[in-house]
Design a protein around this motif. Structure first.
Motif, PDB file in Angstrom:
ATOM      1  N   UNK A 110     -12.391  98.941 -12.857  1.00 32.29           N
ATOM      2  CA  UNK A 110     -13.787  99.030 -12.420  1.00 32.29           C
ATOM      3  C   UNK A 110     -14.114 100.296 -11.643  1.00 32.29           C
ATOM      4  N   UNK A 111     -13.129 100.948 -11.098  1.00 31.73           N
ATOM      5  CA  UNK A 111     -13.380 102.152 -10.308  1.00 31.73           C
ATOM      6  C   UNK A 111     -13.552 101.811  -8.839  1.00 31.73           C
ATOM      7  N   UNK A 112     -13.112 102.726  -7.981  1.00 29.87           N
ATOM      8  CA  UNK A 112     -13.134 102.474  -6.539  1.00 29.87           C
ATOM      9  C   UNK A 112     -14.553 102.255  -6.011  1.00 29.87           C
ATOM     10  N   UNK A 113     -15.500 103.040  -6.511  1.00 29.15           N
ATOM     11  CA  UNK A 113     -16.868 102.914  -6.017  1.00 29.15           C
ATOM     12  C   UNK A 113     -17.437 101.523  -6.253  1.00 29.15           C
ATOM     13  N   UNK A 114     -17.232 100.985  -7.456  1.00 22.86           N
ATOM     14  CA  UNK A 114     -17.740  99.652  -7.759  1.00 22.86           C
ATOM     15  C   UNK A 114     -16.994  98.596  -6.954  1.00 22.86           C
ATOM     16  N   UNK A 115     -15.685  98.748  -6.823  1.00 20.89           N
ATOM     17  CA  UNK A 115     -14.906  97.785  -6.051  1.00 20.89           C
ATOM     18  C   UNK A 115     -15.394  97.713  -4.609  1.00 20.89           C
ATOM     19  N   UNK A 132     -13.052  90.089 -16.913  1.00 18.46           N
ATOM     20  CA  UNK A 132     -12.371  91.382 -16.848  1.00 18.46           C
ATOM     21  C   UNK A 132     -11.171  91.450 -17.772  1.00 18.46           C
ATOM     22  N   UNK A 133     -10.579  92.635 -17.783  1.00 13.72           N
ATOM     23  CA  UNK A 133      -9.406  92.871 -18.612  1.00 13.72           C
ATOM     24  C   UNK A 133      -8.101  92.670 -17.888  1.00 13.72           C
ATOM     25  N   UNK A 134      -8.167  92.056 -16.714  1.00  9.98           N
ATOM     26  CA  UNK A 134      -6.940  91.765 -15.971  1.00  9.98           C
ATOM     27  C   UNK A 134      -6.725  92.659 -14.763  1.00  9.98           C
ATOM     28  N   UNK A 135      -7.786  93.357 -14.311  1.00  7.71           N
ATOM     29  CA  UNK A 135      -7.633  94.228 -13.147  1.00  7.71           C
ATOM     30  C   UNK A 135      -7.312  93.391 -11.908  1.00  7.71           C
ATOM     31  N   UNK A 136      -6.203  93.702 -11.253  1.00  9.86           N
ATOM     32  CA  UNK A 136      -5.739  92.897 -10.127  1.00  9.86           C
ATOM     33  C   UNK A 136      -6.669  93.004  -8.924  1.00  9.86           C
ATOM     34  N   UNK A 137      -7.153  94.191  -8.631  1.00  9.80           N
ATOM     35  CA  UNK A 137      -8.018  94.371  -7.458  1.00  9.80           C
ATOM     36  C   UNK A 137      -9.325  93.596  -7.615  1.00  9.80           C
ATOM     37  N   UNK A 138      -9.918  93.665  -8.798  1.00 11.19           N
ATOM     38  CA  UNK A 138     -11.156  92.932  -9.043  1.00 11.19           C
ATOM     39  C   UNK A 138     -10.901  91.429  -9.002  1.00 11.19           C
ATOM     40  N   UNK A 139      -9.810  90.992  -9.583  1.00  5.39           N
ATOM     41  CA  UNK A 139      -9.467  89.579  -9.557  1.00  5.39           C
ATOM     42  C   UNK A 139      -9.292  89.046  -8.151  1.00  5.39           C
ATOM     43  N   UNK A 140      -8.768  89.883  -7.254  1.00  6.34           N
ATOM     44  CA  UNK A 140      -8.587  89.477  -5.863  1.00  6.34           C
ATOM     45  C   UNK A 140      -9.921  89.279  -5.157  1.00  6.34           C
ATOM     46  N   UNK A 141     -10.906  90.103  -5.508  1.00  3.48           N
ATOM     47  CA  UNK A 141     -12.225  90.017  -4.880  1.00  3.48           C
ATOM     48  C   UNK A 141     -13.048  88.840  -5.395  1.00  3.48           C
ATOM     49  N   UNK A 143     -14.395  85.213  -6.565  1.00  7.64           N
ATOM     50  CA  UNK A 143     -14.221  83.804  -6.255  1.00  7.64           C
ATOM     51  C   UNK A 143     -13.697  83.057  -7.481  1.00  7.64           C
ATOM     52  N   UNK A 144     -14.082  83.527  -8.653  1.00  7.85           N
ATOM     53  CA  UNK A 144     -13.557  82.972  -9.903  1.00  7.85           C
ATOM     54  C   UNK A 144     -13.531  84.100 -10.922  1.00  7.85           C
ATOM     55  N   UNK A 145     -12.487  84.142 -11.726  1.00  7.11           N
ATOM     56  CA  UNK A 145     -12.333  85.208 -12.714  1.00  7.11           C
ATOM     57  C   UNK A 145     -11.813  84.635 -14.022  1.00  7.11           C
ATOM     58  N   UNK A 146     -12.254  85.250 -15.096  1.00  4.37           N
ATOM     59  CA  UNK A 146     -11.717  84.952 -16.427  1.00  4.37           C
ATOM     60  C   UNK A 146     -11.250  86.280 -16.998  1.00  4.37           C
ATOM     61  N   UNK A 147      -9.941  86.408 -17.135  1.00  5.92           N
ATOM     62  CA  UNK A 147      -9.364  87.680 -17.561  1.00  5.92           C
ATOM     63  C   UNK A 147      -8.941  87.623 -19.016  1.00  5.92           C
ATOM     64  N   UNK A 148      -9.238  88.698 -19.717  1.00  7.74           N
ATOM     65  CA  UNK A 148      -8.889  88.821 -21.134  1.00  7.74           C
ATOM     66  C   UNK A 148      -8.109  90.118 -21.296  1.00  7.74           C
ATOM     67  N   UNK A 149      -6.788  90.066 -21.084  1.00 10.82           N
ATOM     68  CA  UNK A 149      -5.998  91.287 -21.220  1.00 10.82           C
ATOM     69  C   UNK A 149      -6.104  91.839 -22.629  1.00 10.82           C
ATOM     70  N   UNK A 150      -6.392  93.126 -22.733  1.00  9.01           N
ATOM     71  CA  UNK A 150      -6.528  93.735 -24.057  1.00  9.01           C
ATOM     72  C   UNK A 150      -5.514  94.851 -24.214  1.00  9.01           C
ATOM     73  N   UNK A 151      -4.909  95.014 -25.375  1.00 10.68           N
ATOM     74  CA  UNK A 151      -5.019  94.037 -26.478  1.00 10.68           C
ATOM     75  C   UNK A 151      -3.988  92.922 -26.308  1.00 10.68           C
TER      76      UNK A 151
END
Length: 201
Positions: A110-115, A132-141, A143-151
């Protein structure tokens, strides 16, 4: 994506985690926006704007009679002269407070600015959800996440967005009772019509 295509997609994905995961995440979205119509903010990354998800959520909002599902699309770059619904910049995130829901769609980093902006919105009391695609920092922020690691060979984020938006517009989960909406009856009919014929043996 119409109800029949969503039903076909769910049939193809039967036996995988994705229909259930999308319904679960859509439930989180519904619960977070129901008390506060008009406070759903949808933002992508600098390189990815979730146009299609915004459009599908607007459609689901109209179909289901749930105005709170219609998001405000927050954009990284707004060009002069664009219509009002396409002219909401990142500064809008600074106003997010308790009662707002921030849905972040980020196939990549997502980039530092957006985070930082997402972090500030969460600290101010906003509910943060992430597709998201599995970004750990975004997932930590989130409250609920659905990650789709690609590919991953099974699913892509665009398809999951279709499943989530369709599930968000449905009249709750199968466990809930009460009068079903027309959209739910249509989806049930589509499931029935596309089911394989019963075996005679």
């Amino acid at each position: 994506m119409d109800a029949v295509r969503v039903a076909l997609l769910r049939e193809v994905l039967a036996g995988t985690q994705w229909p259930g995961a999308a319904r679960r995440f859509a439930g989180s979205l519904r619960r977070s926006v129901e008390p506060a119509a008009g406070r759903l903010l949808l933002v992508g990354t600098e390189g990815y704007e979730p146009w299609h998800l915004a459009a599908h959520l607007v459609d689901e909002s109209a179909w289901s009679g749930l105005p709170e599902l219609a998001p405000t699309l927050v954009r990284h770059h707004v060009r002069p002269g664009e219509p009002p619904h396409l002219s909401v910049g990142l500064s809008r995130l600074a106003a997010a407070r308790r009662g707002h829901t921030l849905l972040v769609v980020a196939p990549g980093a997502p980039g530092e600015g957006l985070l930082e902006r997402v972090h500030d919105a969460r600290r101010a009391g906003a509910t943060v959800l992430s597709l998201d695609g599995g970004d750990r920092d975004l997932g930590t922020l989130a409250h609920d996440a659905l990650s789709v690691p690609e590919p991953d060979g099974e699913m892509d984020l665009d398809t999951v967005q279709h499943l989530v938006s369709a599930a968000a517009g449905e009249n709750g989960t199968p466990a809930q009772r009460g009068r079903r909406r027309f959209r739910d009856r249509l989806a049930r009919l589509a499931d029935h019509l596309t089911a394989p014929p019963p075996s005679r043996w």
